[in-house]
Write an enzyme that holds these catalytic residues in place. Sequence first.
Site, PDB file in Angstrom:
ATOM      1  NE  ARG A 287      -3.924  -2.252   2.041  1.00  0.00           N
ATOM      2  CZ  ARG A 287      -4.772  -2.683   2.950  1.00  0.00           C
ATOM      3  NH1 ARG A 287      -4.671  -2.240   4.190  1.00  0.00           N
ATOM      4  NH2 ARG A 287      -5.700  -3.550   2.632  1.00  0.00           N
ATOM      5  CD  GLU A 375      -6.724   1.325  13.103  1.00  0.00           C
ATOM      6  OE1 GLU A 375      -6.318   2.300  12.436  1.00  0.00           O
ATOM      7  OE2 GLU A 375      -7.861   0.822  12.928  1.00  0.00           O
TER       8      GLU A 375
END
Length: 562
Positions: A287, A375
Site C-alpha cells: 500500500r 488498532e
Amino acid sequence: MVELKTDVLVIGSGAAGMMAALEAANGGVSVILADRSLISRSGATIMAQMTVAVALGSQTPDSPEFHLADTLAAGRDLCDVSLAQLVCEEGPRDILQLDEWKVGWARNANGSIRQAHAPGHDRPRCVYVDFLSTGPAVAKTLRTRVVRQKEVTRVGDLYITDIVVTDGAATGAVGFSLADGRPVAISAKAVVIATGGLTRLYQRNSASANMGGDGYALALRAGATLTDMEFVQFFPIGHLAPRLVGMDPIMWDPFRYKLGGRLLNAEMREFVNDYGNEEAGTYNVTRDRATFAILSEVKAGRGSPAGGAYLSFQHIPEAELRASFGPVIDKLAANGIDLTQMPIEVAPIAHYHMGGVKVDAAMRTGVPGLFSCGEANGGSNGANRLSGNAITEAFVFGRTAGHSAARFAKAAGNADAPVPAGALDLAAAGGPKEGENFAGLIAELQAVMAADVGPFRTEESLTRALGAIAGLKARLGAVPPGAPGPYNMARLDWFDLRTMLLVAEVVTLCAIARKESRGAHQRDDFPAMDDAFVLHHTVTLDGDAIVLGRTPVEGRTIREVA
C-alpha cells in the site's frame, strides 16, 4: 452521577474489544463492554469488507514464519517482532475459532477454507466471508457470543473522557452518557483500551466517524507511552469518481488483485513500475508503494481529472467480472458505473494507523492495570501494515488483552478504589452555549492534516501544521459548551476536538522527528530511508507537555528472518 463497578472495563466494541470482553469473561471475572456508539457497530470492524490474513495453508502450503517474513518486509524493519510473531502464530487459532462459531468463511469445492492472494503476501493467505461482507459477518458473530455471555454487561452511548489512575494504577474511567448527559464513573480493577485508530483526523478516510484517536489520548493522559505515531497508512485506491453511493470507498482492492485492475495515469499508461516496483502482472504491490506512485503521478501533472489515477478493468470480459463479483457489478450499474466500458478514478485515502499504545506481548501498557489491543496498539506493523493483518490483530490482541486483564483483576482481589474527587468535573462542566462552532473546527483540523501531514510531508508543511494546531487549541477553550443534556452534539464535538488536537499534534511532532522516508511516512525533503532511523519514536506526557523519545526496535529484522 451514575456509578458502575466491574472487574474489567473494555472501552471499544469492535472485534478487538469484543474478543477482549469474551476472553476476560471466560477467565471468570465481570466485564463492562463500553462504547460511545452501538455495541459491535462502532469502529473499523463493521466497516471492513475484505480479507483476513492468516497462515492456514488450507490451499497452499504455508506457515506462520512465512507470514511473519511478509509482515516484517511490509514494516520496513520497524516491526516489534514479538508482537508481529504473536499475530502470525496465534492467528490460525482465532480464525478456526470463528469458523466454529459459524462466521461463514468462504470455502473451496473440497470444503477447505478459501484463501486469496492479497498485496504484499508471497502466497494465497487471506480468508474472507465474501469480498464485501467479511467485517459485518465478524462483528455479527462476535456480538452473538457477547450477548450470550452473562458476565458481560454492554453499555452503549457512553463517551469515556478519561481513565482514572489511583496510586499509579488504572482503576476505572469517567465519562458521560450521550443519551441524557449524566456523568458516569466506572470503578474497575483492570481497563482495556480497544478504541481503534485515528483516521478521522483526515478529510478523506475509510473508517467510521468515531475513530479520532480516543484511545491514544486516554492512554497518554493515564501515563502510558505511544509509539510510531508518524505512520498513517493511506489506502492507495480509495474511490474518487464518479459518485458512488452506499458502497465502501476501499472496495477496489479485491477487484484489483483478483482480476488484475490496471492503474493508469492521464496518458492512459500503467505507471506503478516506474517507481521501483515489480508488479509483473500480479498487482500486489504494498500500500505504501502504490500510494507513493499514484501521488507522484498527480504531482507530476499526470493525474486523473479529479486528482488521482484511473483504475481500469476494461480488459476483463464481463463474464469474468460477474463470475467474481456478480452482485457488486449490479450495484455499480445502479451507480452508473460499467466497468467494461469505463475506468474509475481512485486516490489514496486515510485508512489505518500503524502507531499507537506501546504494549508488551501480554498487551500491558506500562501502567499497572491498563491494557490495550487492536488498532489502538502500535509497534507490530512498523512503518506499513501488511494487507489483511488488521482483523487478525484484533482477534489475537483482543483475546490476549482480555486474558491478561482478567488475571490482573483476579490478583487485585477485592480492591475497589473510589473515583477520586474532581475526576468527573470536566464531564459535568458547562460553558457558554454560544461561541465557536466545534464541528467547523474539526473540519478545519481535517483540512490541515490532509494538506500538511498527509502521505507527502516536508519540514515546512509539518511546521505549518503545528502552527495551525496551536491556533485551534487556543480556540478550544477549557470547558465544553452548554449544560449536559441528551445528545448534545456541540459538547460531543468539543470533546472530540480535545482528543483530535492532542493526537494530531503527536503525529505531526513525530513526523518532524523522522527525517527520512520509510513505509507510509514519506518526506519530500528526506526522500531516502536512513539506517539511523531504524528506531521507534515514543511519546509521553509530562503534565500537558508532549515528550518525544527514541527506543530500539525489538527482535529480528526482515533480513534476519529471510
